[in-house]
Design a protein around this motif. Sequence first.
Motif, PDB file in Angstrom:
ATOM      1  N   VAL A  69      31.488  71.347  -7.477  1.00 43.71           N
ATOM      2  CA  VAL A  69      30.543  70.476  -6.777  1.00 43.71           C
ATOM      3  C   VAL A  69      30.686  70.639  -5.263  1.00 43.71           C
ATOM      4  CG1 VAL A  69      29.813  68.091  -6.417  1.00 43.71           C
ATOM      5  CG2 VAL A  69      30.444  68.857  -8.708  1.00 43.71           C
ATOM      6  N   ARG A  70      31.923  70.757  -4.791  1.00 48.53           N
ATOM      7  CA  ARG A  70      32.083  70.942  -3.352  1.00 48.53           C
ATOM      8  C   ARG A  70      31.440  72.255  -2.893  1.00 48.53           C
ATOM      9  NH1 ARG A  70      37.596  71.002  -0.125  1.00 48.53           N
ATOM     10  NH2 ARG A  70      38.220  72.237  -1.918  1.00 48.53           N
ATOM     11  N   ASN A  71      31.646  73.322  -3.655  1.00 51.20           N
ATOM     12  CA  ASN A  71      31.078  74.613  -3.250  1.00 51.20           C
ATOM     13  C   ASN A  71      29.557  74.559  -3.202  1.00 51.20           C
ATOM     14  OD1 ASN A  71      33.731  75.316  -3.355  1.00 51.20           O
ATOM     15  ND2 ASN A  71      33.579  76.630  -5.164  1.00 51.20           N
ATOM     16  N   ILE A  72      28.983  73.816  -4.143  1.00 47.89           N
ATOM     17  CA  ILE A  72      27.514  73.704  -4.158  1.00 47.89           C
ATOM     18  C   ILE A  72      27.027  72.890  -2.961  1.00 47.89           C
ATOM     19  CG2 ILE A  72      25.563  72.731  -5.431  1.00 47.89           C
ATOM     20  CD1 ILE A  72      26.946  73.645  -8.012  1.00 47.89           C
ATOM     21  N   ILE A  73      27.757  71.809  -2.662  1.00 42.50           N
ATOM     22  CA  ILE A  73      27.375  71.012  -1.483  1.00 42.50           C
ATOM     23  C   ILE A  73      27.461  71.874  -0.223  1.00 42.50           C
ATOM     24  CG2 ILE A  73      28.070  69.062  -0.020  1.00 42.50           C
ATOM     25  CD1 ILE A  73      28.865  67.604  -2.606  1.00 42.50           C
ATOM     26  N   ALA A  74      28.470  72.735  -0.186  1.00 40.02           N
ATOM     27  CA  ALA A  74      28.626  73.614   0.982  1.00 40.02           C
ATOM     28  C   ALA A  74      27.404  74.520   1.159  1.00 40.02           C
ATOM     29  CB  ALA A  74      29.891  74.458   0.835  1.00 40.02           C
ATOM     30  N   MET A  75      26.839  74.994   0.032  1.00 39.62           N
ATOM     31  CA  MET A  75      25.635  75.836   0.126  1.00 39.62           C
ATOM     32  C   MET A  75      24.496  75.069   0.788  1.00 39.62           C
ATOM     33  SD  MET A  75      25.756  77.218  -3.772  1.00 39.62           S
ATOM     34  CE  MET A  75      24.189  78.006  -3.762  1.00 39.62           C
ATOM     35  N   GLN A  76      24.339  73.813   0.372  1.00 34.31           N
ATOM     36  CA  GLN A  76      23.273  72.996   0.951  1.00 34.31           C
ATOM     37  C   GLN A  76      23.578  72.652   2.411  1.00 34.31           C
ATOM     38  OE1 GLN A  76      20.543  73.290  -0.672  1.00 34.31           O
ATOM     39  NE2 GLN A  76      20.062  71.211  -1.331  1.00 34.31           N
ATOM     40  N   ALA A  77      24.863  72.496   2.725  1.00 34.48           N
ATOM     41  CA  ALA A  77      25.243  72.116   4.090  1.00 34.48           C
ATOM     42  C   ALA A  77      24.950  73.252   5.075  1.00 34.48           C
ATOM     43  CB  ALA A  77      26.719  71.733   4.142  1.00 34.48           C
ATOM     44  N   VAL A  78      25.383  74.468   4.742  1.00 35.32           N
ATOM     45  CA  VAL A  78      25.232  75.538   5.738  1.00 35.32           C
ATOM     46  C   VAL A  78      23.775  75.965   5.918  1.00 35.32           C
ATOM     47  CG1 VAL A  78      27.570  76.410   5.334  1.00 35.32           C
ATOM     48  CG2 VAL A  78      25.630  77.474   4.132  1.00 35.32           C
TER      49      VAL A  78
END
Lengths: 637, 261
Positions: free
Chosen positions: A264-273
């Motif tokens: 979940v964190r890695n996916i949020i990171a995709m949306q963040a960057v």
Amino acid sequence: MCPKGQSLVELTNSPDRILYPLVRDGGGWKRISYAEAVDLVGRSILAVKQNFPEDFAHRVVLFMPLWESRESELAALMALRMAGFPDAATPGDACIASAATVLRICLGTMNSTTTLDQALNAQTLVLWGANIAEIYPPYMRWILAAKEKGVHIVYLDPRKTPTSNFCDLHLMPRPGTDGAVALGVLHVLLKEGLFDRDYVASAVNGFDELEKAVEAYTPERVAEISWLKPGEVVRLATLLGKSNHTMFWLGGSLCRYTNGIQTVRNIIAMQAVTNNLHGTGKGVMNVQGGKPGGEERFLEHYSAPDLEAGLSIRKILYNMKRGKVDVLLLNSTYRRYPDANATKEAISKVGFVVYRGHFMNEEAELAHLIIPGTMPFESDGSQYGAQRQVVWRSKAVEKPGETSEDWKFYIDLGRRLLPDRFPAIKSAEDLYELVRQSDESWKGITLERLKTSPTGVTWPCFSAEDSESRGSIFRDGRFLTEDGKVHLSFKPLGPIRWEEPEGSPMNKSSEEYGKFPLIFLQGKVVHQWQHTYTNWSSYMAQFSEGNLVQIHPETVRDLGVGDGDWVYIETKIGKLKAKVKLSGGILPGVVWTPSHPTPKSPVPGNQGVSINTIIPSYWDKVSAQFNGFGCRLVKAG
Amino acid sequence: MNKRYAMVIDSSRCINCLACVVACQLTHQVPANFKRNWIRPGPWEFGAGVHYQPGNCMQCERPTCVDACPTGATYQDETNGIIRVNPKLCIACGSCIPACPYGARFRHPGKRIVDKCDFCQGRIGKGRSPACVETCPTRARIFGNMADAASEISRVLKARPTVRVINKKTDTEPAIYYLEKTSPLDWPVEANVPEAIRLWRDLFNPIVKAVVGMTGLAVLVMLGKQLFSDPNSEHRDQGHTGPNEAKQEMGKGPDDETPND
């Protein structure tokens, strides 16, 4: 509407329903009145306080939910916390606690960050492990509307499902490798400069760590891990890198692995960057993340002043095993946890088990006292959907026999435990109002407004004059974290990376390696809730065939079994017999089995072995694992 | 002006959630495992998955089930085109069951009649849509009056290409239209009207209706029906009497009106 909801008509009228409180009487049951039942529970709890005046707090435990309304959950927590008992096992431990935890740490909210209408404003909608057609049929109208509007729909799922029919791109990664896929995408995004450098500088904490972490996750390496092709990883990255408005819908499935936090964190990171966390047509939906917040202040107010911190479910089960729990209020199924037989054994050590349910199921079998609950049509109360919308449900029919609403039972229990201090609450409306007054974010959702809005009102809503807050939950571009930024780096979450799920047959150091070579998946079907009451519906059973196993023909090429044959699915702790369904719609090497059957169901289609009796107990810091570990198939005679 | 009720189904919207099947069963008190409507999966196609095709009685313009009925119980309602079963005349002989190319008919286990979809006669009489239409979460079914040029269904039929799912040998002219590209198309079977009934009806057809409707034959049929029907026949989900005294009447369809003629 979906068929599960319709099954309530049959279940409400079911001849199998328990209509009166029952107490153990020798080998059988004796009917008692509701008042006697409340008194009995009250006396048992008070006796615990009397016998253990110094350390009673963890000797009474509540298993949530199966609530028929929000008020019921709040009443139960209120009654126990006021009396000094903090232990409430939430279903999240076996569900989406990982996603909720990560969202809270990274973004400051455990909810979906936007509402579904935003899907129409997106350029790309990514359903990541979110099989909306089968899990949430009513929400399919948004997916269809988005598709008609030309939104590009991407779906990730190791199986072909009815949801596949509506997407433009379906990627089938190996179960439990979603976090690696996300890192592979991030690798490409950062390498190709397909991200928003200015936004990252102003709004994202932990980018340096991310940048370092993704270096090793080249498309080739990720392809090896995930069984995707390198080109597929690049294709997904390019698509997301070039999309200006991307919305993600995260399936609960992502949390059913011990690496759920990483995923979940890695996916949020995709949306963040890519600057896709906040704004029109952007954000993250979380399949079961629609629960409104803002109840903390209420619950804090109605807690004993010296209330101890609650224990985790694993600690609770450990206490039970050692005979350190005297009263269990079993408001839901214990079979939701892995290694269900071990959980059953732990509960059997509890002195007094009170079951609040509807049917004579496995939970009733463990109970000393059954106090039957009402069905949703039989009570008032507020409920919520997938996008923080609160809806008021008015009672449609009278409750039968001496069944009781959960909120009423727990209010009555509260008054029995604390006759002088427990507030006088007469109805679900009273309780709703009490909660509403306690937090600014509820002020605008008056009962009157709620009752005149058939589709509900979205939380938060700060004043009755405020229009509904649709779209992003974040205001002024600030996230709900302390400094208003996205936090990708947070020590307790561990480093940014991807690891094999526990028990994965691909992990050479796992016990399963070599012995249990296939990857296990379980899941819901469109016509069943898990383990619980739809198993009592003959209308739902007509679509079920008990335990079955969906497998790719290649998987069983050497086993000599065909469609309709029987096999054993064996895991390191148990096995069950299942009927073979050969299908091209699943990855070779992966087996899938429905999670609902129970041996207690009165209708044949739903009868079967409870799935979690064969699920090994693997946990991460937050929640349990149900998928992704190794299993094998053995031909059954 | 007479109505002509029909349905357009966009099967590409169907997600196989089965809500239409359950809604129908609950509305008409059809016990589990018996169905007035269905969702038929197409063949598995690599790369494309499975296509789902919802359906129900096709309310045919040339209904072979009507041909097969020896008592006149099955008939086409001239006012709206719906094929109906008069429960007072139906003897559950089952001749109509193989006469339907779509398998849309079944013997109702509790009522001793042959049951089938009637487009929710009771509901549409009150201006509502059939239960399957109303419940569909993806709006895959459009129901309406084809005789009204302004209706949604007429507009869709005019604007979009449709196909009908028929058996090549017995085209019964169904009133269910699928938006193009539906699948499967080749599943209806050849209508099998029992030869004896066909001959009998061909010979006497003009008078049969009158005779059945107006003379002692109808009385005979009803008597026979009572003799055959088993008052104790009960299904698990029907009329259960037990410890559950406070049994609610939900799901007893107020919308479910059997033909009253």
